[in-house]
Design an enzyme around this catalytic site. Structure first.
Site, PDB file in Angstrom:
ATOM      1  N   THR A 102       1.551  38.220 -61.084  1.00 35.08           N
ATOM      2  CA  THR A 102       1.470  39.336 -60.139  1.00 35.08           C
ATOM      3  C   THR A 102       2.667  39.260 -59.172  1.00 35.08           C
ATOM      4  OG1 THR A 102       0.126  38.053 -58.591  1.00 35.08           O
ATOM      5  CG2 THR A 102      -1.066  39.371 -60.211  1.00 35.08           C
TER       6      THR A 102
ATOM      7  N   LYS B 150       5.954  33.216 -56.751  1.00 31.82           N
ATOM      8  CA  LYS B 150       6.441  32.132 -55.891  1.00 31.82           C
ATOM      9  C   LYS B 150       5.557  31.837 -54.674  1.00 31.82           C
ATOM     10  CE  LYS B 150      10.101  34.947 -55.468  1.00 31.82           C
ATOM     11  NZ  LYS B 150      10.666  35.740 -56.521  1.00 31.82           N
TER      12      LYS B 150
ATOM     13  N   GLU C 133       7.923  27.051 -63.642  1.00 32.30           N
ATOM     14  CA  GLU C 133       9.386  27.084 -63.812  1.00 32.30           C
ATOM     15  C   GLU C 133       9.976  28.448 -63.461  1.00 32.30           C
ATOM     16  OE1 GLU C 133      11.687  24.393 -65.155  1.00 32.30           O
ATOM     17  OE2 GLU C 133      12.668  25.874 -63.915  1.00 32.30           O
TER      18      GLU C 133
ATOM     19  N   GLY D  71      17.467  46.497 -60.835  1.00 35.30           N
ATOM     20  CA  GLY D  71      16.095  45.979 -60.926  1.00 35.30           C
ATOM     21  C   GLY D  71      15.963  44.550 -60.420  1.00 35.30           C
TER      22      GLY D  71
ATOM     23  N   GLU E 130      13.797  42.750 -54.624  1.00 36.39           N
ATOM     24  CA  GLU E 130      12.343  42.778 -54.433  1.00 36.39           C
ATOM     25  C   GLU E 130      11.930  44.197 -54.051  1.00 36.39           C
ATOM     26  OE1 GLU E 130      10.268  39.771 -54.651  1.00 36.39           O
ATOM     27  OE2 GLU E 130      12.131  39.246 -55.623  1.00 36.39           O
TER      28      GLU E 130
ATOM     29  N   ASP F 144      13.418  35.363 -49.732  1.00 35.78           N
ATOM     30  CA  ASP F 144      13.213  35.043 -51.157  1.00 35.78           C
ATOM     31  C   ASP F 144      13.913  33.726 -51.510  1.00 35.78           C
ATOM     32  OD1 ASP F 144      12.582  35.982 -54.061  1.00 35.78           O
ATOM     33  OD2 ASP F 144      14.737  35.615 -54.096  1.00 35.78           O
TER      34      ASP F 144
ATOM     35  N   LYS G 280      12.276  29.912 -52.662  1.00 34.74           N
ATOM     36  CA  LYS G 280      12.689  29.168 -53.863  1.00 34.74           C
ATOM     37  C   LYS G 280      13.232  27.794 -53.480  1.00 34.74           C
ATOM     38  CE  LYS G 280      13.850  33.440 -56.291  1.00 34.74           C
ATOM     39  NZ  LYS G 280      14.942  34.409 -56.459  1.00 34.74           N
TER      40      LYS G 280
ATOM     41  N   GLY H 242      14.646  38.760 -64.324  1.00 32.61           N
ATOM     42  CA  GLY H 242      14.590  39.587 -65.534  1.00 32.61           C
ATOM     43  C   GLY H 242      13.315  39.299 -66.299  1.00 32.61           C
TER      44      GLY H 242
HETATM   45  N1  HSE Z   1      14.799  39.514 -55.878  1.00 35.71           N
HETATM   46  C1  HSE Z   1      15.066  38.304 -56.583  1.00 35.71           C
HETATM   47  C2  HSE Z   1      16.568  38.108 -56.679  1.00 35.71           C
HETATM   48  C3  HSE Z   1      14.439  38.394 -57.953  1.00 35.71           C
HETATM   49  O1  HSE Z   1      17.321  39.011 -56.300  1.00 35.71           O
HETATM   50  O2  HSE Z   1      17.011  37.050 -57.098  1.00 35.71           O
HETATM   51  C4  HSE Z   1      14.174  37.065 -58.593  1.00 35.71           C
HETATM   52  O3  HSE Z   1      13.253  36.265 -57.906  1.00 35.71           O
END
Ligand code: HSE
Length: 334
Positions: free
Chosen positions: A94, A123, A147, A204, A207, A218, A222, A314
């Site tokens: 999701t 995440k 991963e 694409g 976010e 973001d 990570k 992707g």
């Molecule tokens: N919005 C994120 C990026 C997508 O631009 O890297 C991957 O998590």
């Protein structure tokens, strides 16, 4: 060996996974002697359940109209059904909710409480509640792998297994494709921030709320996952000093270029600190990657730097990482 799969989230990543499982069914069977049988697919407004195995080709043929299938059950919720499915692996794809990680967090907790292994691409649960999830998985003797949460298909987390005899001491990375794309376009073509952002959205990569990319949230999420996993820290996103790129303009980029430098949005974990911010780096630095790529430079105690570069987002990229995790979980069970 049969493995019953419950998929939660049939967006780009979830659908790509179904396609991969469908395409690679024979190959997986031959190589690993595993039959992944998808028995449930949930969306926010209902789901498909077939305990003898869903016909994936039929679902894929329907495309976005999969709700037209005769056994689509509107209103059913993954959270309620998980305990009755007898699934072996729950796949959570999701979209990330940066505020409270829901509904993914509850899905993961429910799966673990029902002794179902978990693979996730979402995440939020891991950068907000890493300790809690790890503990619950341990208590229930379940595997949990994620991963795809960091740099999708790049083996950013599983590299740990390949470096098990070494010690990773710090991380320097670019973990957000959108901000890297914007800065790259501004640097190489002199394109304005807002236009470059629009392009990234069209690709694409951004976010749904692109401020999460631009303001560094973001990448920070990570980075937390990477640091907890590779450096053995125990942090949340609240521990990251975060600065975005919205104040960077053509003039700043031009000034840097005069000195053979470029501005990159770096995510750094070193000396006990977590930082995401724009920094000046040498033009010939290995971190100077362009476009939507991600890069992760690990400093190791016994072998110097190790660098991973690849596509960080992707559908198929993330789906292939999910499939890796599924296979790893299954192989370890044997
Ligand atoms: N919005 C994120 C990026 C997508 O631009 O890297 C991957 O998590």
């Amino acid at each position: 060996m049969e493995q019953k799969i419950c998929l939660i989230g049939k967006g780009n990543v979830g659908t790509s996974l179904l396609q991969l499982l469908n395409e690679k069914k024979e190959e997986i069977m031959q190589k690993f002697h595993v039959d992944y049988k998808v028995i449930a697919i949930f969306e926010h407004d209902g789901g498909l359940i077939n305990k003898t195995g869903i016909n994936l080709q039929e679902v894929l043929n329907k495309g976005k109209d999969f709700r037209e299938l005769s056994y689509w059950n509107p209103g059913i919720k993954a959270l309620k059904e998980l305990g009755n499915l007898d699934a072996n692996i729950c796949i959570e794809t999701t979209p990330t909710n940066p505020d409270n990680a829901e509904p993914a967090l509850s899905h993961i907790i429910e799966a673990l409480n029902n002794k179902i292994n978990v693979v996730a691409s979402n995440k939020g649960p891991f950068y907000l509640h890493y300790e809690k999830i790890k503990k619950l998985a341990q208590e229930n003797k379940c595997s949990i792998r994620y991963e795809a949460t960091v740099a999708s298909c790049v083996p950013a987390l599983s590299v740990k297994e390949g470096l098990i005899g070494n010690t990773i001491t710090s991380i320097n990375a670019i973990l957000n494709g959108t901000t890297n794309y914007i800065l790259s376009r501004m640097t190489s073509e002199g394109i304005e921030f807002s236009i470059a952002l629009k392009e990234a959205q069209e690709l694409g990569y951004a976010e749904a709320d692109p401020t999460l990319d631009i303001e560094g949230y973001d990448a920070a999420g990570k980075l937390v996952i990477l640091a907890n996993e590779l450096l053995g820290w125990s942090r949340t996103i609240k521990d990251v000093k975060i600065k975005g790129i919205s104040h960077i303009n053509a003039q700043t980029i031009e000034l840097a270029s005069v000195d053979e430098l470029v501005i990159k949005h770096l995510a750094i974990a070193e000396n006990g600190k977590l930082v995401v911010e724009p920094r000046l780096i040498e033009k010939d630095s290995p971190l100077n990657i362009s476009g939507t790529l991600n890069v992760i430079e690990l400093q190791t105690k016994y072998a110097g730097p190790i660098i991973l570069i690849g596509r960080g987002a992707g559908g198929f990229e993330a789906a292939s990482a999910i499939l890796n995790d599924m296979i790893n979980i299954t192989i370890k069970q044997k």
